[in-house]
Design an enzyme around this catalytic site. Structure first.
Site, PDB file in Angstrom:
ATOM      1  N   ASP A   1      38.401  47.159  31.474  1.00  0.00           N
ATOM      2  CA  ASP A   1      38.862  47.468  32.830  1.00  0.00           C
ATOM      3  C   ASP A   1      40.112  48.324  32.808  1.00  0.00           C
ATOM      4  O   ASP A   1      40.710  48.560  31.752  1.00  0.00           O
ATOM      5  CB  ASP A   1      39.116  46.160  33.608  1.00  0.00           C
ATOM      6  CG  ASP A   1      39.989  45.176  32.841  1.00  0.00           C
ATOM      7  OD1 ASP A   1      40.542  45.555  31.801  1.00  0.00           O
ATOM      8  OD2 ASP A   1      40.122  44.032  33.285  1.00  0.00           O
TER       9      ASP A   1
ATOM     10  N   HIS B   1      38.905  34.795  36.238  1.00  0.00           N
ATOM     11  CA  HIS B   1      38.325  36.146  36.189  1.00  0.00           C
ATOM     12  C   HIS B   1      38.130  36.604  34.745  1.00  0.00           C
ATOM     13  O   HIS B   1      38.869  36.210  33.844  1.00  0.00           O
ATOM     14  CB  HIS B   1      39.126  37.154  37.022  1.00  0.00           C
ATOM     15  CG  HIS B   1      40.448  37.598  36.485  1.00  0.00           C
ATOM     16  ND1 HIS B   1      41.603  37.562  37.220  1.00  0.00           N
ATOM     17  CD2 HIS B   1      40.800  38.116  35.299  1.00  0.00           C
ATOM     18  CE1 HIS B   1      42.594  38.045  36.501  1.00  0.00           C
ATOM     19  NE2 HIS B   1      42.139  38.386  35.323  1.00  0.00           N
TER      20      HIS B   1
ATOM     21  N   ASN C   1      42.544  32.200  37.322  1.00  0.00           N
ATOM     22  CA  ASN C   1      41.532  31.913  38.358  1.00  0.00           C
ATOM     23  C   ASN C   1      40.112  32.082  37.823  1.00  0.00           C
ATOM     24  O   ASN C   1      39.155  32.063  38.593  1.00  0.00           O
ATOM     25  CB  ASN C   1      41.754  32.814  39.588  1.00  0.00           C
ATOM     26  CG  ASN C   1      41.533  34.293  39.283  1.00  0.00           C
ATOM     27  OD1 ASN C   1      41.240  34.660  38.147  1.00  0.00           O
ATOM     28  ND2 ASN C   1      41.671  35.130  40.291  1.00  0.00           N
TER      29      ASN C   1
ATOM     30  N   GLU D   1      36.640  39.156  39.952  1.00  0.00           N
ATOM     31  CA  GLU D   1      37.393  38.107  40.637  1.00  0.00           C
ATOM     32  C   GLU D   1      36.452  37.083  41.283  1.00  0.00           C
ATOM     33  O   GLU D   1      35.312  37.403  41.619  1.00  0.00           O
ATOM     34  CB  GLU D   1      38.249  38.740  41.741  1.00  0.00           C
ATOM     35  CG  GLU D   1      39.306  39.708  41.230  1.00  0.00           C
ATOM     36  CD  GLU D   1      40.531  39.007  40.674  1.00  0.00           C
ATOM     37  OE1 GLU D   1      40.440  37.862  40.166  1.00  0.00           O
ATOM     38  OE2 GLU D   1      41.615  39.614  40.734  1.00  0.00           O
TER      39      GLU D   1
END
Ligand code: GLP
Length: 243
Positions: A67, A138, A136, A143
């Site tokens: 990414d 990801h 979280n 996400e």
């Protein structure tokens, strides 16, 4: 899913470097998927040291990064382009034409995403993908959501990720709100996946990942459908406060 629990961050990094080195030894022209964030820094340091000792040769390796923030200048020290050059690519003999990172400077991100996906396929897919994990859940910048995009795409960062990643920027305002990321299928198509996790703040999410359920609100749990995933974590990430 295999799990290797290491004493600490340094041991985790060494164990991961050994796996990457084995992959390169077995297939010198392999395709590696690299991750950013603070977790893999020790792995890259180990790989540079192994290269320095003549133990690995990157001359036939091809790489794809997971990414990149969008938009971001490559010259920005917080860009993943800069990070990879700084931590690995400037220190080993991987040919620059073999390196692929989503272009955070492009004016046509949708085209960049389509091309990125095509180039991965034209190189025969990823042999070994390194992943970190967000608090979280990801992976890359996929996400938590009801729907997850399967292919490389432009995504909005969640507030939790903006908060977590603001530590690398001068202020929260400077964190780009978007990113280009491989999608969950792009990641799951990799032949082997190695996920690294270090520190107590990753304990809850590692526990969820090991629960053998799939939940798009914790994107990393999708790794449970893959046949060759190895988690390498330290004792803090594995045991949390029970250490
Ligand atoms: C970023 C990256 C992820 C990475 C995550 C965890 O948001 N896009 O690929 O896994 O952060 O970062 P850290 O290793 O610093 O906890």
């Amino acid at each position: 899913m295999r799990i290797i629990v290491c004493k600490n961050y340094e041991d985790m990094s060494r164990a991961a470097a050994k796996l990457v080195a084995s992959q390169i030894t077995l297939k010198p022209d392999c395709v590696l998927g690299f991750a950013t964030g603070s977790t893999p820094i020790g792995l890259y340091k180990e790989l540079c040291a192994m290269y320095g000792r003549g133990e690995i040769d990157f001359s036939a390796v091809t790489s794809f990064n997971l990414d990149e923030y969008y938009p971001i200048r490559k010259s920005n020290p917080e860009s993943y382009d800069y990070f990879m050059k700084d931590n690995l690519f400037s220190k080993v003999n991987i040919p620059s034409e073999n390196i692929h990172i989503p272009d955070g400077e492009t004016e046509v991100p949708e085209i960049e995403c389509l091309n990125y996906e095509k180039v991965i396929e034209s190189c025969g897919g990823i042999d070994l993908q390194i992943l970190g994990i967000g608090v979280n859940g990801h992976i890359g910048f996929n996400e938590p959501d009801i729907n997850l995009s399967t292919k490389t795409h432009v995504t909005e960062l969640s507030q939790s990720t903006i908060d977590a990643n603001s530590r690398f920027f001068d202020s929260e305002d400077e964190v780009p709100r978007k990113a280009i990321t491989m999608g969950v299928s792009t990641i799951l198509k990799s032949k082997k996946i190695v996920l690294l996790a270090s520190g107590k703040n990753k304990h809850a999410v590692i526990k969820e990942l090991l629960d053998e359920k799939v939940n798009t609100n914790v994107p990393a749990t999708l790794l449970n459908v893959h046949r060759d995933v190895t988690i390498i974590c330290d004792e803090e990430a594995y045991y949390g406060d029970d250490i």
